[in-house]
Scaffold this motif. Structure first.
Motif, PDB file in Angstrom:
ATOM      1  N   UNK A  61       0.833  -1.212   0.000  1.00 28.59           N
ATOM      2  CA  UNK A  61       0.000   0.000   0.000  1.00 28.59           C
ATOM      3  C   UNK A  61       0.864   1.257   0.000  1.00 28.59           C
ATOM      4  N   UNK A  62       1.940   1.277   0.782  1.00 23.59           N
ATOM      5  CA  UNK A  62       2.805   2.465   0.836  1.00 23.59           C
ATOM      6  C   UNK A  62       3.315   2.800  -0.557  1.00 23.59           C
ATOM      7  N   UNK A  63       3.796   1.800  -1.262  1.00 22.21           N
ATOM      8  CA  UNK A  63       4.337   2.017  -2.615  1.00 22.21           C
ATOM      9  C   UNK A  63       3.225   2.318  -3.617  1.00 22.21           C
ATOM     10  N   UNK A  64       2.158   1.526  -3.582  1.00 24.19           N
ATOM     11  CA  UNK A  64       1.071   1.668  -4.557  1.00 24.19           C
ATOM     12  C   UNK A  64       0.444   3.060  -4.522  1.00 24.19           C
ATOM     13  N   UNK A  65       0.234   3.595  -3.313  1.00 18.35           N
ATOM     14  CA  UNK A  65      -0.421   4.895  -3.178  1.00 18.35           C
ATOM     15  C   UNK A  65       0.576   6.023  -2.920  1.00 18.35           C
TER      16      UNK A  65
END
Length: 113
Positions: A99-103
């Motif tokens: 999630x950190x990378x994706x968003x």
């Protein structure tokens, strides 16, 4: 839903966020859960450090100040690891890995929870 913003950009993360703000829910957290998080997260309040004892899957971790600013990010925290207290953190958001990378979450962004 979760919204992250800075002066240039607002973005919504369409995940259901459960609040753990009572002693029992904070104590249990995600321990002993068999399946990984899927489009959901756990917001632990108050909290400035975590452990991954008795966890069955890794998570992304977002440490948040009292004014809901991201102060520390940890990608892919593995079971049986520990995170020392983060001095400016008031709460912790536990999210699915990626999630950190994706968003594109970043230290300094403000979260609207």
């Amino acid at each position: 839903m979760l919204m992250a913003s800075n002066k240039d950009l607002d973005k919504t993360i369409p995940y259901k966020i459960k609040k753990a703000d009572k002693f029992a829910t904070r104590l249990k957290g995600l321990m002993f859960r068999k399946r990984p998080l899927d489009q959901e997260g756990l917001w632990i309040i108050p909290c400035n450090s975590i452990h991954m004892c008795f966890m069955n899957f890794p998570i992304d971790v977002v440490f948040i100040s009292k004014n809901k600013k991201i102060v520390k990010l940890i990608n892919n925290l593995q079971p049986w690891k520990f995170v020392a207290p983060v001095s400016d953190a008031y709460s912790v958001l536990e999210l699915p890995v990626g999630v950190i990378e994706k968003f594109k979450l970043e230290v300094g962004q403000i979260l609207d929870l």
